[in-house]
Design a protein around this motif. Structure first.
Motif, PDB file in Angstrom:
ATOM      1  N   UNK A  77       0.857  -1.187   0.000  1.00  0.00           N
ATOM      2  CA  UNK A  77       0.000   0.000   0.000  1.00  0.00           C
ATOM      3  C   UNK A  77       0.892   1.236   0.000  1.00  0.00           C
ATOM      4  N   UNK A  78       0.315   2.363  -0.425  1.00  0.00           N
ATOM      5  CA  UNK A  78       1.015   3.619  -0.268  1.00  0.00           C
ATOM      6  C   UNK A  78       0.841   4.121   1.156  1.00  0.00           C
ATOM      7  N   UNK A  79       1.720   5.013   1.597  1.00  0.00           N
ATOM      8  CA  UNK A  79       1.656   5.569   2.944  1.00  0.00           C
ATOM      9  C   UNK A  79       1.614   7.089   2.863  1.00  0.00           C
ATOM     10  N   UNK A  80       0.659   7.682   3.577  1.00  0.00           N
ATOM     11  CA  UNK A  80       0.460   9.127   3.540  1.00  0.00           C
ATOM     12  C   UNK A  80       0.536   9.684   4.961  1.00  0.00           C
ATOM     13  N   UNK A  81       1.224  10.811   5.113  1.00  0.00           N
ATOM     14  CA  UNK A  81       1.225  11.562   6.367  1.00  0.00           C
ATOM     15  C   UNK A  81       0.899  12.999   6.016  1.00  0.00           C
ATOM     16  N   UNK A  82      -0.053  13.607   6.729  1.00  0.00           N
ATOM     17  CA  UNK A  82      -0.491  14.957   6.349  1.00  0.00           C
ATOM     18  C   UNK A  82      -0.907  15.776   7.563  1.00  0.00           C
ATOM     19  N   UNK A  83      -0.597  17.058   7.500  1.00  0.00           N
ATOM     20  CA  UNK A  83      -0.996  18.013   8.517  1.00  0.00           C
ATOM     21  C   UNK A  83      -0.855  19.422   7.965  1.00  0.00           C
ATOM     22  N   UNK A  84      -1.039  20.410   8.823  1.00  0.00           N
ATOM     23  CA  UNK A  84      -0.972  21.797   8.372  1.00  0.00           C
ATOM     24  C   UNK A  84      -0.544  22.699   9.523  1.00  0.00           C
ATOM     25  N   UNK A  85       0.229  23.716   9.191  1.00  0.00           N
ATOM     26  CA  UNK A  85       0.642  24.736  10.149  1.00  0.00           C
ATOM     27  C   UNK A  85       0.012  26.059   9.725  1.00  0.00           C
ATOM     28  N   UNK A 116      -6.850  15.061 -13.987  1.00  0.00           N
ATOM     29  CA  UNK A 116      -7.603  13.832 -13.810  1.00  0.00           C
ATOM     30  C   UNK A 116      -8.689  14.011 -12.745  1.00  0.00           C
ATOM     31  N   UNK A 117      -9.778  13.307 -12.909  1.00  0.00           N
ATOM     32  CA  UNK A 117     -10.866  13.414 -11.945  1.00  0.00           C
ATOM     33  C   UNK A 117     -10.678  12.520 -10.730  1.00  0.00           C
ATOM     34  N   UNK A 118      -9.962  11.409 -10.900  1.00  0.00           N
ATOM     35  CA  UNK A 118      -9.800  10.431  -9.825  1.00  0.00           C
ATOM     36  C   UNK A 118      -8.691  10.854  -8.870  1.00  0.00           C
ATOM     37  N   UNK A 119      -8.999  10.870  -7.580  1.00  0.00           N
ATOM     38  CA  UNK A 119      -8.024  11.282  -6.569  1.00  0.00           C
ATOM     39  C   UNK A 119      -7.519  10.079  -5.784  1.00  0.00           C
ATOM     40  N   UNK A 120      -6.323  10.233  -5.231  1.00  0.00           N
ATOM     41  CA  UNK A 120      -5.786   9.256  -4.293  1.00  0.00           C
ATOM     42  C   UNK A 120      -6.419   9.524  -2.940  1.00  0.00           C
ATOM     43  N   UNK A 121      -7.171   8.573  -2.432  1.00  0.00           N
ATOM     44  CA  UNK A 121      -7.885   8.757  -1.168  1.00  0.00           C
ATOM     45  C   UNK A 121      -7.324   7.822  -0.103  1.00  0.00           C
ATOM     46  N   UNK A 122      -7.494   8.220   1.145  1.00  0.00           N
ATOM     47  CA  UNK A 122      -6.878   7.503   2.247  1.00  0.00           C
ATOM     48  C   UNK A 122      -7.720   6.325   2.710  1.00  0.00           C
ATOM     49  N   UNK A 123      -7.019   5.324   3.270  1.00  0.00           N
ATOM     50  CA  UNK A 123      -7.652   4.144   3.838  1.00  0.00           C
ATOM     51  C   UNK A 123      -7.143   3.972   5.271  1.00  0.00           C
ATOM     52  N   UNK A 124      -8.036   3.672   6.208  1.00  0.00           N
ATOM     53  CA  UNK A 124      -7.671   3.387   7.596  1.00  0.00           C
ATOM     54  C   UNK A 124      -6.840   4.520   8.202  1.00  0.00           C
ATOM     55  N   UNK A 125      -7.449   5.687   8.329  1.00  0.00           N
ATOM     56  CA  UNK A 125      -6.763   6.855   8.882  1.00  0.00           C
ATOM     57  C   UNK A 125      -6.553   6.684  10.381  1.00  0.00           C
ATOM     58  N   UNK A 134      -2.055  13.127  10.500  1.00  0.00           N
ATOM     59  CA  UNK A 134      -2.680  11.820  10.351  1.00  0.00           C
ATOM     60  C   UNK A 134      -1.785  10.927   9.499  1.00  0.00           C
ATOM     61  N   UNK A 135      -1.931   9.625   9.699  1.00  0.00           N
ATOM     62  CA  UNK A 135      -1.263   8.605   8.893  1.00  0.00           C
ATOM     63  C   UNK A 135      -2.327   7.716   8.268  1.00  0.00           C
ATOM     64  N   UNK A 136      -2.066   7.239   7.062  1.00  0.00           N
ATOM     65  CA  UNK A 136      -3.045   6.363   6.414  1.00  0.00           C
ATOM     66  C   UNK A 136      -2.403   5.608   5.270  1.00  0.00           C
ATOM     67  N   UNK A 137      -3.035   4.517   4.908  1.00  0.00           N
ATOM     68  CA  UNK A 137      -2.647   3.789   3.718  1.00  0.00           C
ATOM     69  C   UNK A 137      -3.409   4.317   2.519  1.00  0.00           C
ATOM     70  N   UNK A 138      -2.969   3.908   1.324  1.00  0.00           N
ATOM     71  CA  UNK A 138      -3.632   4.301   0.081  1.00  0.00           C
ATOM     72  C   UNK A 138      -3.283   3.274  -0.993  1.00  0.00           C
ATOM     73  N   UNK A 139      -4.060   3.274  -2.056  1.00  0.00           N
ATOM     74  CA  UNK A 139      -3.833   2.342  -3.152  1.00  0.00           C
ATOM     75  C   UNK A 139      -2.408   2.471  -3.686  1.00  0.00           C
ATOM     76  N   UNK A 140      -1.704   1.342  -3.805  1.00  0.00           N
ATOM     77  CA  UNK A 140      -0.287   1.348  -4.190  1.00  0.00           C
ATOM     78  C   UNK A 140      -0.073   1.891  -5.598  1.00  0.00           C
ATOM     79  N   UNK A 141      -0.857   1.422  -6.559  1.00  0.00           N
ATOM     80  CA  UNK A 141      -0.681   1.838  -7.954  1.00  0.00           C
ATOM     81  C   UNK A 141      -0.960   3.334  -8.109  1.00  0.00           C
ATOM     82  N   UNK A 142      -2.023   3.812  -7.467  1.00  0.00           N
ATOM     83  CA  UNK A 142      -2.360   5.232  -7.544  1.00  0.00           C
ATOM     84  C   UNK A 142      -1.302   6.081  -6.849  1.00  0.00           C
TER      85      UNK A 142
END
Length: 204
Positions: A77-85, A116-125, A134-142
């Motif tokens: 899976x892909x791995x995402x970490x996101x936040x904001x200051x 593109x219209x399709x976005x990479x969306x998070x799984x199991x945040x 936050x940390x989450x998985x995402x579709x590997x190919x996307x």
């Protein structure tokens, strides 16, 4: 313009002010800095990705979006970490003390190629190891596709969503990695994807 504003007002009215109906505004980032992330272990490349810091300046207010997108050799899976200051232009210029991330952490995050219209969306945040992230998985190919697009400087849009938001701010940017940064990242991505293919279950 009046028609657009009217439709936005109707959307809020129909949604009763809830998060189920979110209008979106699109802003152009003031700047974006991308940095490759490359990890190794005894097998070779272990982690590849991009760390992005994107600035959106509105008057005296500054939103510093901070996110990382990675793929790992030991995960499919892909791995995402996101936040904001959030800070002000005055404080940012003074640079007296590093600001902290907005809390509570965002409730969601998505990212897409602008064309593109399709976005990479998070799984199991889940909450990140850093407060306000936050940390989450995402579709590997996307995830791989988004990483390539970012590295090549394709126009990208993303949104970091918070519970208190009534408007979903979509930030747009297009910043390519330099050749010095691009080549090591491509070598890493090739190494990790080769490992993933070798470890994938046989289809026979």
């Amino acid at each position: 313009m009046k028609k657009i504003i009217y439709l936005m007002i109707c959307a809020f009215s129909l949604g009763g002010g809830s998060q189920s109906v979110l209008a979106q505004i699109v802003v152009q980032a003031a700047s974006a800095k991308l940095q490759p992330q490359i990890g190794r272990d005894d097998k070779g490349y272990s982690t590849c990705g991009i760390h992005a810091v994107v600035l959106n300046i509105q008057g005296q207010s500054v939103d510093v979006y901070d996110f990382s997108i990675n793929i790992r050799a030991n995960m499919h899976v892909g791995l995402i970490k996101a936040g904001k200051i959030q800070t002000s232009t005055k404080k940012m210029l003074e640079n007296k003390s590093p600001p902290t991330a907005v809390q509570p952490a965002p409730t969601n995050f998505w990212i897409a190629k602008e064309a593109e219209g399709s976005a990479l969306r998070l799984q199991k945040i889940i909450p990140g190891d850093t407060p306000g992230y936050i940390l989450a998985g995402a579709d590997l190919v996307k995830t791989y596709d988004i990483l390539l697009g970012m590295a090549n400087g394709e126009r990208i849009q993303f949104a970091t969503r918070y519970k208190s938001q009534r408007l979903d701010t979509v930030v747009s940017f297009g910043t390519a990695l330099s050749d010095v940064e691009f080549q090591p990242l491509m070598a890493c991505l090739t190494g990790v994807t080769d490992q993933l293919q070798e470890e994938a279950p046989s289809q026979d």
